[in-house]
Design a protein around this motif. Structure first.
Motif, mmCIF file in Angstrom:
data_model
loop_
_atom_site.group_PDB
_atom_site.id
_atom_site.type_symbol
_atom_site.label_atom_id
_atom_site.label_comp_id
_atom_site.label_asym_id
_atom_site.label_seq_id
_atom_site.Cartn_x
_atom_site.Cartn_y
_atom_site.Cartn_z
ATOM 1 N N LYS A 197 -36.561 7.988 1.955
ATOM 2 C CA LYS A 197 -35.990 6.736 2.449
ATOM 3 C C LYS A 197 -36.662 6.363 3.765
ATOM 4 C CE LYS A 197 -31.365 7.897 0.681
ATOM 5 N NZ LYS A 197 -29.948 8.102 1.060
ATOM 6 N N CYS A 198 -36.550 5.101 4.101
ATOM 7 C CA CYS A 198 -36.996 4.652 5.421
ATOM 8 C C CYS A 198 -36.043 5.214 6.462
ATOM 9 C CB CYS A 198 -37.031 3.126 5.480
ATOM 10 S SG CYS A 198 -37.424 2.466 7.124
ATOM 11 N N ALA A 199 -36.579 5.837 7.499
ATOM 12 C CA ALA A 199 -35.735 6.460 8.515
ATOM 13 C C ALA A 199 -34.958 5.427 9.312
ATOM 14 C CB ALA A 199 -36.596 7.310 9.456
ATOM 15 N N TYR A 200 -35.418 4.181 9.378
ATOM 16 C CA TYR A 200 -34.794 3.168 10.215
ATOM 17 C C TYR A 200 -33.778 2.310 9.463
ATOM 18 C CZ TYR A 200 -38.697 4.444 13.233
ATOM 19 O OH TYR A 200 -39.592 5.148 13.994
ATOM 20 N N CYS A 201 -34.118 1.874 8.261
ATOM 21 C CA CYS A 201 -33.209 0.997 7.521
ATOM 22 C C CYS A 201 -32.619 1.655 6.266
ATOM 23 C CB CYS A 201 -33.913 -0.305 7.136
ATOM 24 S SG CYS A 201 -35.276 -0.094 5.957
ATOM 25 N N GLN B 39 -44.526 4.405 4.725
ATOM 26 C CA GLN B 39 -45.661 4.731 5.576
ATOM 27 C C GLN B 39 -45.277 5.822 6.570
ATOM 28 O OE1 GLN B 39 -46.664 0.996 7.429
ATOM 29 N NE2 GLN B 39 -47.274 0.018 5.495
ATOM 30 N N ILE B 40 -46.261 6.626 6.960
ATOM 31 C CA ILE B 40 -46.018 7.668 7.956
ATOM 32 C C ILE B 40 -45.969 7.018 9.334
ATOM 33 C CG2 ILE B 40 -46.940 9.748 9.024
ATOM 34 C CD1 ILE B 40 -48.123 10.529 6.379
ATOM 35 N N CYS C 30 -40.591 1.957 6.141
ATOM 36 C CA CYS C 30 -41.120 0.899 5.287
ATOM 37 C C CYS C 30 -42.052 0.013 6.117
ATOM 38 C CB CYS C 30 -39.988 0.085 4.681
ATOM 39 S SG CYS C 30 -38.959 -0.786 5.892
ATOM 40 N N GLU C 31 -42.803 -0.831 5.440
ATOM 41 C CA GLU C 31 -43.792 -1.658 6.134
ATOM 42 C C GLU C 31 -43.129 -2.611 7.122
ATOM 43 O OE1 GLU C 31 -47.535 -4.677 5.047
ATOM 44 O OE2 GLU C 31 -46.197 -3.906 3.472
ATOM 45 N N THR D 230 -43.842 -2.369 11.126
ATOM 46 C CA THR D 230 -44.456 -3.504 11.830
ATOM 47 C C THR D 230 -43.589 -3.958 12.995
ATOM 48 O OG1 THR D 230 -45.493 -4.205 9.752
ATOM 49 C CG2 THR D 230 -45.392 -5.819 11.543
ATOM 50 N N GLN D 231 -42.273 -4.009 12.795
ATOM 51 C CA GLN D 231 -41.372 -4.449 13.852
ATOM 52 C C GLN D 231 -41.377 -3.480 15.032
ATOM 53 O OE1 GLN D 231 -37.512 -5.005 12.096
ATOM 54 N NE2 GLN D 231 -38.069 -6.969 11.133
#
Length: 424
Positions: free
Chosen positions: A195-199, A207-208, A229-230, A234-235
């Motif tokens: 999973k995405c660690a942030y969302c 992505q790493i 996630c991308e 990016t954010q």
């Protein structure tokens, strides 16, 4: 395409497995008989002097399921997936612990407590972990008796933890070669639950991500990496994680805490595989090993789907691989029942007793039988697992229904209870 059939000569010497069609011809011609149903094995009625070609046994031990594959001339001729019951054992031990603790609190002790004076032997494993080692070793020994196995290949470690912590430990060629990134990415996918660690989004390309940006002194150590996630990557950009998650303190605390801890499952499984490796050496066969990153690299290069038994086939050094089967044998460990002389209620008091003898008319609960009923209200043929009764009237569990009241006179044995459930 099903697994090849194991073949034994009349002295139970393992021979080269044959195709199911050849086994059918031998059985029809009366030149062989069925020796074992699971895995399906036939025994010839003559002695074979020829030396069979050796087979490689490959293992991919896992925390819940172990993959097993037999490879001959770069061809996968047999596959199996062994499902362990470690969680069931853990739950049973926890239940017993709670019952004993409640009894100790009733002030009914008649002797001094002795649960704090026990020492553990060297190499001790928890029962749920020891079960994985013993069950896998049991099937290794079974296959050694059924097939001419000449060597064993085991995935020794899922993740090379020391290699991940220090990329230069085995030389720059290891990290910059064809395996570059496989160990790290597979480790991070398991550590962050894919999973995405942030969302927390799933089923997207991840992505790493550097938790502390490299522009602010962050390192490439595994403890400073996560998956994102991308959109989140990016954010975040080159912001510090504290600034990026200013309004999400709970997620910030969770990420910083999880980044410091190693992958617990990987550590536990690694310890189990080392114990299995030491036990496999006792067989006297040549043993080679490989890492989880190498297994994933081989599977990706050969364009094979992600399954436990195909992972086992890709363990170690693999140049090419041809899969001759698409129906692996699914094995689920169920155990041999309980040794309790009586059953207890939810408070731990005896509620009912069990028969002292498990066999009734030559059958025991769990045997696979074939019942041909020729008269009465239940005329027909039934194949399934039997539940014995002292009266001699058995129950047979079919795939979808339960047939009750079948006399033992109509039953014939197909497969003895051995503590496993089988499917394809």
């Amino acid at each position: 395409m099903s697994n090849l059939v194991f073949v034994l000569d009349t002295n139970k010497k393992p021979l080269t497995p044959c195709k199911p069609s050849m086994a059918h011809k031998l059985l029809t011609a009366g030149k062989a008989a069925v020796f074992r149903r699971y895995p399906f094995t036939i025994i010839l009625k003559k002695v074979v002097i020829a030396t069979p070609q050796l087979i490689i046994l490959k293992l991919d031990p896992g925390s819940q399921t172990t993959g097993i594959a037999l490879v001959q001339d770069e061809q996968v001729i047999f596959g199996a997936e062994l499902t362990h019951r470690g969680q069931t054992i853990k739950a049973s031990l926890e239940s017993r612990r709670l019952l004993r603790r409640s009894r100790r609190n009733r002030h009914t002790r008649y002797r001094q407590a002795r649960f704090l004076n026990r020492t553990r032997q060297e190499g001790w494993l928890a029962p749920c972990l020891q079960h994985r080692v013993e069950t896998t070793l049991t099937w290794v020994n079974k296959l050694l008796r059924l097939a001419p196995i000449g060597s064993i290949v085991q995935e020794l470690v899922r993740f090379d933890l020391q290699q991940l912590d220090n990329p230069e430990i085995s030389g720059i060629e290891y990290q910059q070669g064809e395996l570059k990134g496989y160990e790290i990415r597979e480790y991070l996918l398991n550590k962050w639950q894919r999973k995405c660690a942030y969302c927390g989004i799933e089923n997207v390309r991840l992505q790493i991500e550097h938790i502390h940006p490299k522009s602010q002194g962050g390192s490439n150590r595994i403890s400073n990496l996560c998956l994102a996630c991308e959109k989140c990557n990016t954010q975040k950009g080159t912001q510090s994680i504290e600034l990026f998650l200013t309004h999400k303190p709970d997620i910030l605390k969770k990420i910083l805490s999880q980044a410091k801890h190693p992958l617990k499952d990987a550590t536990a499984v690694n310890s189990t595989r080392w114990a299995l490796f030491n036990r496999l050496k006792e067989t006297g066969l040549p043993i080679s090993t490989g890492s989880g990153g190498l297994t994933k690299f081989n599977r990706t290069r050969l364009n094979l789907p992600k399954t436990h038994w195909l992972d086992a086939a890709c363990v170690g050094e693999v140049n090419s691989l041809q899969v001759l089967t698409s129906q692996p044998l699914l094995i689920k460990a169920t155990g041999h029942g309980s040794r309790q002389m009586c059953r207890t209620d939810k408070f731990g008091f005896p509620s009912r007793y069990v028969p002292r003898l498990k066999f009734v008319k030559g059958f025991q609960t769990g045997d696979i039988v074939k019942a041909i009923v020729s008269s009465g209200h239940k005329v027909g043929t039934y194949i399934g697992r039997v539940a014995v009764r002292t009266t001699g009237s058995f129950n047979i569990s079919l795939k979808k229904t339960l047939v009750q009241g079948i006399s033992h006179k109509y039953c014939s044995l197909i497969h003895r209870k051995d503590g496993y459930l089988y499917a394809t």
